[in-house]
Scaffold this active site. Structure first.
Site, mmCIF file in Angstrom:
data_model
loop_
_atom_site.group_PDB
_atom_site.id
_atom_site.type_symbol
_atom_site.label_atom_id
_atom_site.label_comp_id
_atom_site.label_asym_id
_atom_site.label_seq_id
_atom_site.Cartn_x
_atom_site.Cartn_y
_atom_site.Cartn_z
ATOM 1 N N SER A 137 43.894 67.067 5.151
ATOM 2 C CA SER A 137 42.785 66.909 6.109
ATOM 3 C C SER A 137 43.288 67.316 7.491
ATOM 4 C CB SER A 137 42.364 65.437 6.146
ATOM 5 O OG SER A 137 41.464 65.208 7.219
ATOM 6 N N TYR A 150 43.648 56.087 5.858
ATOM 7 C CA TYR A 150 43.239 57.419 5.396
ATOM 8 C C TYR A 150 44.052 58.495 6.123
ATOM 9 C CZ TYR A 150 40.452 61.615 4.578
ATOM 10 O OH TYR A 150 40.063 62.890 4.221
#
Ligand SMILES: NC(=O)c1ccc[n+]([C@@H]2O[C@H](COP(=O)([O-])OP(=O)(O)OC[C@H]3O[C@@H](n4cnc5c(N)ncnc54)[C@H](OP(=O)(O)O)[C@@H]3O)[C@@H](O)[C@H]2O)c1
Length: 258
Positions: A137, A150
């Site tokens: 990400s 996360y």
């Protein structure tokens, strides 16, 4: 990476980015196997893509990964590309002392790819050529503070991917990282799929496939995520962090209905 003539296993291939990549690779004539927990999502996807195969797995469960990897190799002996795409993302309030989200996030986003890669590597190194593709990400490079675990799992997976590539440099296994920007999927809920600030999924998959298909591609960083990816190197880290934090505060206020 050679994007034709492969047998590709994609975790989380029943929705979002995983499904988009699965359909693009299927469209190029590859043998594609998708995996996830929800049989309904998998069946819907393979129903729409005749010839695509599906298997269930819970990537949070170490024993299930061992079972799944053995079955996948037995059913698909030509398997030569693993795409570690399955992931979860939730907001965490560090003051509520509940570790449930943090632990599930580490198990899914970090231990999942590590365990599945370990289980499939003996097979992958036996193939004439193979690839491990890890989906990280933009938040691997500048964190979103409302989703600390996360962001941390994605930073860790980025680091792990680099080490894996170094360790496998003398084998036939390529190691590639895909670092998406904010994309219209249901990762954080229905609102994300229609958020105009997120990139349309179809555009994202098209841009990603274009870079992935390049010979020797190691990191798939499309233009929309380049600012995050290179923020630190360009001396823009604090600025990007502040922008993301403001966006995160907005998002968690919306989630609280505030
Ligand atoms: N969309 C974005 O803005 C964005 C940005 C950067 C990175 N990413 C990354 O892209 C990847 C795909 O996310 P997405 O945006 O496409 O969201 P998504 O549609 O929610 O996809 C996530 C997939 O992971 C699977 N999954 C989750 N937990 C699992 C488990 N325990 N076992 C097996 N499969 C599991 C889900 O299937 P089941 O529920 O059926 O198991 C689902 O198909 C993730 O790694 C995410 O972190 C997304």
């Amino acid at each position: 990476m050679e994007v034709r003539g492969r047998t590709v296993l994609i975790t989380g291939g029943g929705s979002g980015i995983g499904r988009g990549l699965a359909e693009a690779l299927h469209g190029l004539g590859n043998d594609v196997v998708i995996a996830g927990r929800s049989r309904v999502k998998l069946d819907e996807t393979i129903g729409a893509n005749p010839g695509m195969e599906a298997m269930t797995v819970d990537i949070q469960d170490a024993a299930d990964i061992v079972r799944f990897a053995a079955e996948a190799v037995e059913r698909f002996p030509t398997l030569d590309v693993l795409v570690n795409n399955a992931g979860i993302m939730q907001i965490e309030d560090m003051l509520d002392h509940d570790l449930g989200v943090a632990e599930a996030t580490v198990a899914t986003n970090l231990l999942g790819p590590i365990r599945l890669t370990a289980a499939l590597l003996p097979h992958l190194v036996s193939r004439p050529r193979a690839a491990v593709v890890n989906v990280t990400s933009g938040l691997a490079f500048v964190p979103l503070a409302v989703s600390p675990t996360y962001s941390a799992t994605k930073a860790a997976l980025h680091s792990y991917t680099i080490s894996l590539r170094e360790q496998l440099r003398d084998t036939g296994v390529e190691v590639i990282e895909i670092a998406p920007p904010y994309v219209q999927t249901r990762l954080t809920g229905e609102h994300q799929a229609v958020d105009p600030r997120a990139m349309p999924l179809e555009d994202y998959v098209a841009d990603t496939m274009e870079i992935l298909a390049r010979d020797g591609a190691r990191e798939v960083v499309i233009e929309r995520v380049a600012r995050q990816r290179y923020a630190e190197a360009r001396g823009e880290f604090d600025e990007v962090l502040a922008q993301l934090s403001a966006m995160g505060r907005e998002r968690s206020a919306a989630n609280r209905g505030g």
